[in-house]
Design an enzyme around this catalytic site. Sequence first.
Site, PDB file in Angstrom:
ATOM      1  N   HIS A  79       0.831  -1.204   0.000  1.00 32.86           N
ATOM      2  CA  HIS A  79       0.000   0.000   0.000  1.00 32.86           C
ATOM      3  C   HIS A  79       0.864   1.253   0.000  1.00 32.86           C
ATOM      4  O   HIS A  79       1.573   1.532   0.974  1.00 32.86           O
ATOM      5  CB  HIS A  79      -0.878  -0.046   1.256  1.00 32.86           C
ATOM      6  CG  HIS A  79      -1.879   1.050   1.356  1.00 32.86           C
ATOM      7  ND1 HIS A  79      -1.899   1.942   2.410  1.00 32.86           N
ATOM      8  CD2 HIS A  79      -2.911   1.390   0.542  1.00 32.86           C
ATOM      9  CE1 HIS A  79      -2.914   2.780   2.250  1.00 32.86           C
ATOM     10  NE2 HIS A  79      -3.537   2.469   1.130  1.00 32.86           N
TER      11      HIS A  79
ATOM     12  N   HIS B  94      -1.717  10.846  -2.303  1.00 29.59           N
ATOM     13  CA  HIS B  94      -3.025  10.476  -1.774  1.00 29.59           C
ATOM     14  C   HIS B  94      -3.927  11.679  -1.516  1.00 29.59           C
ATOM     15  O   HIS B  94      -5.087  11.698  -1.924  1.00 29.59           O
ATOM     16  CB  HIS B  94      -2.853   9.688  -0.472  1.00 29.59           C
ATOM     17  CG  HIS B  94      -4.146   9.286   0.163  1.00 29.59           C
ATOM     18  ND1 HIS B  94      -4.829  10.101   1.049  1.00 29.59           N
ATOM     19  CD2 HIS B  94      -4.893   8.164   0.032  1.00 29.59           C
ATOM     20  CE1 HIS B  94      -5.941   9.510   1.422  1.00 29.59           C
ATOM     21  NE2 HIS B  94      -6.003   8.320   0.835  1.00 29.59           N
TER      22      HIS B  94
END
Length: 283
Positions: A4, A46
């Site tokens: 991730h 992100h």
Amino acid sequence: MVAHRGASEVSPEHTLAAYRRAVEAGADGLECDIRLTADGHLVCVHDRRIERTSNGRGVLSTMSLEELDSFDWGSWKNPWAELDDEADLPDADMTKVLTLEKLLATVHDAGRPLELAIETKHPTRYAGLVERRLIEMLDRFGWAHPKVGSESPVRVMSFSWLSLRRMRVLAPGLRTVLLMDRVPLRFRDGSLPAGVSYAGPSLEIVSAHPEYVDRAHKHGHQVHVWTVNTEQDVRLCRDLGVDALISDHPEMALKTLAEDPADAPAYAAEHRRRLMDRLRRGR
């Protein structure tokens, strides 16, 4: 096992250093988020704003790639690095903003099969332009429109069904993952919207409703779970038959997945027994 934002537990997320560490650890795949800059470049970041992961300020979509490249994207991870004799020495791989193009090249040149899960971030001021730019970039590597009988190493994930629908129109051969922090009532039987390949429930969903994994499998859908960061949760996903787990800590996840369930700690064996009993009662 999908890393991730790279090996983001130990390296600054979304940096080339984090992804290279994940590849070296043996991750089967990498995960990234993408956003579009003001001058049309896809970068792996992100947040909508850049304060958390850089020393800059502002909304990413209003900035050019050159502006973003002027910031430090790694020092926030270890602000005391100058006083830590064991800290990694800073370099461009750890401090520069990462473009999707560079990450795709890293996957292409990895020297072994490696998958890439790309999450499109929404809402965004650029609406469908993100998906169009993504397809253009994947086309450069021959990964947007796989030939019959072959499969692209890339899959596209989103919480936005509209984004996945755009992807289906632009590149029907690409696999897609519907990310969910809650499962809509009409899909609690394990089904998914037309054209979506895989289910992407949160760890919280499968922990609270472990029977969901079996339901999705019965509808022919793989289940990819995020974000799995403890040994106990890795074992839970393994025992449920989850197809892919997404973790900040690939080294830990791979080590746990490799263990013989019979050699797991006693508390883990008891947890597994209770889980199996619960699943049997729920069927």
